[in-house]
Design an enzyme around this catalytic site. Structure first.
Site, PDB file in Angstrom:
ATOM      1  N   GLU A 116       0.977  -1.325   0.087  1.00  0.00           N
ATOM      2  CA  GLU A 116       0.098  -0.014   0.002  1.00  0.00           C
ATOM      3  C   GLU A 116       0.835   1.257   0.146  1.00  0.00           C
ATOM      4  O   GLU A 116       2.017   1.120   0.226  1.00  0.00           O
ATOM      5  CB  GLU A 116      -0.864   0.206   1.369  1.00  0.00           C
ATOM      6  N   HIS A 173       3.346  -1.220  10.370  1.00  0.00           N
ATOM      7  CA  HIS A 173       2.961  -0.144  10.431  1.00  0.00           C
ATOM      8  C   HIS A 173       1.687   0.396  10.790  1.00  0.00           C
ATOM      9  O   HIS A 173       0.817  -0.509  11.319  1.00  0.00           O
ATOM     10  CB  HIS A 173       2.616   0.517   8.675  1.00  0.00           C
ATOM     11  N   ARG A 193      -2.905  -8.061  13.008  1.00  0.00           N
ATOM     12  CA  ARG A 193      -2.835  -7.101  13.880  1.00  0.00           C
ATOM     13  C   ARG A 193      -1.627  -7.526  14.934  1.00  0.00           C
ATOM     14  O   ARG A 193      -1.808  -8.310  15.577  1.00  0.00           O
ATOM     15  CB  ARG A 193      -4.173  -6.825  14.736  1.00  0.00           C
TER      16      ARG A 193
HETATM   17 ZN    ZN Z   1      -2.058  -1.345   6.452  1.00  0.00          ZN
END
Ligand code: ZN
Length: 318
Positions: A116, A173, A193
């Site tokens: 991303e 991130h 996560r």
């Molecule tokens: Zn992400």
């Protein structure tokens, strides 16, 4: 021949970290008090946009991709490859990491991993992101995660409007509180996560962590990608290349009056992040304004843009 832009109806996502800025900044009619995400250009099953205009009005982008591949230059692939979102983080997002294509296919039975990138539209003074980590080895990473040594492990960076970050799969991130970003990513919804600040929801429950898979996919040691942002004027538009890599090329375009006629080499994704104007093809004039998302199909022979506006544009490199 399909000779007009495809405007898309945004999809909104409720998130525990979301707020109301998507309404305040983009005037979206948001459905939740804590709206975290606007999915502006998506063919993903978890939120495929409906087409607002033209011969395919009412169809989803996923349907257009499967039934009218000529609009997308006959590009191969089971799913529309990219996903463009605008995020509003009223609170910190969880610290997370995404898999690459190979891991996504083998372990998750999904088509795409998730690389991303983020363009910071606006943020509060002092806003920060987490980008990468300080562990030198897999063992050290695992032990620091287990011990909860987050301050020592995580690399924090202050951000400001106009900043751009490229986040390859495997990069730990998080977007910190008080940031509005436009995210261009592979069309994937797989998130592992790592840390959620021990937060609980309204029912007192913590969100699930995915530590084993996070450790599996995290790049160690972290390496900062080098980005060379370059600016030039072309077709009467100020263009800036933000990133060009395996999955996508992303630009910032700044329109100040009327562009020349532009012939797209392939289909192009547009998100209007400021201003307004018109887009003209052989069959008509189409208005756009801040907050609109549209695709110029590969079949459009030529178009012009007129007005004062800023866009984040992208093309797929698959
Ligand atoms: Zn992400």
């Amino acid at each position: 021949m399909y000779n007009e832009p495809i405007f898309l109806q945004p999809e909104f996502k409720e998130r525990i970290w979301g707020g109301t800025k998507l309404n305040e900044i983009f005037n979206y009619d948001i459905p939740f008090e804590n709206t975290g995400e606007c999915w502006g250009i998506s063919g993903h099953a978890n939120g495929a946009n409906r087409i607002k205009n033209g011969p395919l009005q009412g169809s989803t982008l996923a349907e257009a991709w499967s039934q009218h591949r000529e609009l997308f230059g006959n590009e191969e692939g089971a799913e529309f490859p990219l996903l463009v979102k605008i995020l509003d983080s009223k609170r910190d997002l969880s610290v997370q990491v995404h898999p690459d294509d190979t891991y996504a296919r083998e372990i998750e039975k999904e088509n795409y991993g998730k690389t991303e990138c983020w363009y910071v539209i606006d943020c509060e003074e002092g806003a920060e992101i987490i980008f990468g980590h300080h562990a030198k080895s897999q063992e050290q990473l695992a032990s620091m995660v287990e011990q909860g040594e987050w301050d020592e492990l995580l690399h924090r960076i202050p951000v400001k409007p106009g900043d751009f970050y490229y986040v390859p799969s495997g990069t730990i991130h998080a977007i910190g509180e008080g940031i509005q970003i436009l995210e261009t990513q592979q069309s994937s919804d797989i998130t592992y996560r790592v840390y959620d600040y021990d937060r609980t929801d309204n029912n007192g429950k913590k969100r699930v962590l995915h530590l084993d898979r996070s450790l599996d996919v995290t790049n160690v040691p972290h390496e900062n990608p080098t980005l060379e942002r370059s600016q030039w004027t072309e077709d009467g538009i100020k263009k800036e290349k933000l990133v060009e890599e395996a999955y996508f090329t992303v630009h910032h375009w700044s329109l100040e009056e009327k562009s020349h006629g532009i012939t797209p080499e392939t289909y192009q994704l547009f998100s209007v992040i400021d201003g307004e104007g018109t887009l003209t093809t052989e069959i008509g004039i189409f208005s756009f304004a801040k907050g609109d998302h549209f695709i110029i199909p590969a079949t459009v022979e030529s178009y012009t843009l007129e007005g004062t506006a800023s866009f984040i544009t992208s093309v797929s490199n698959k």
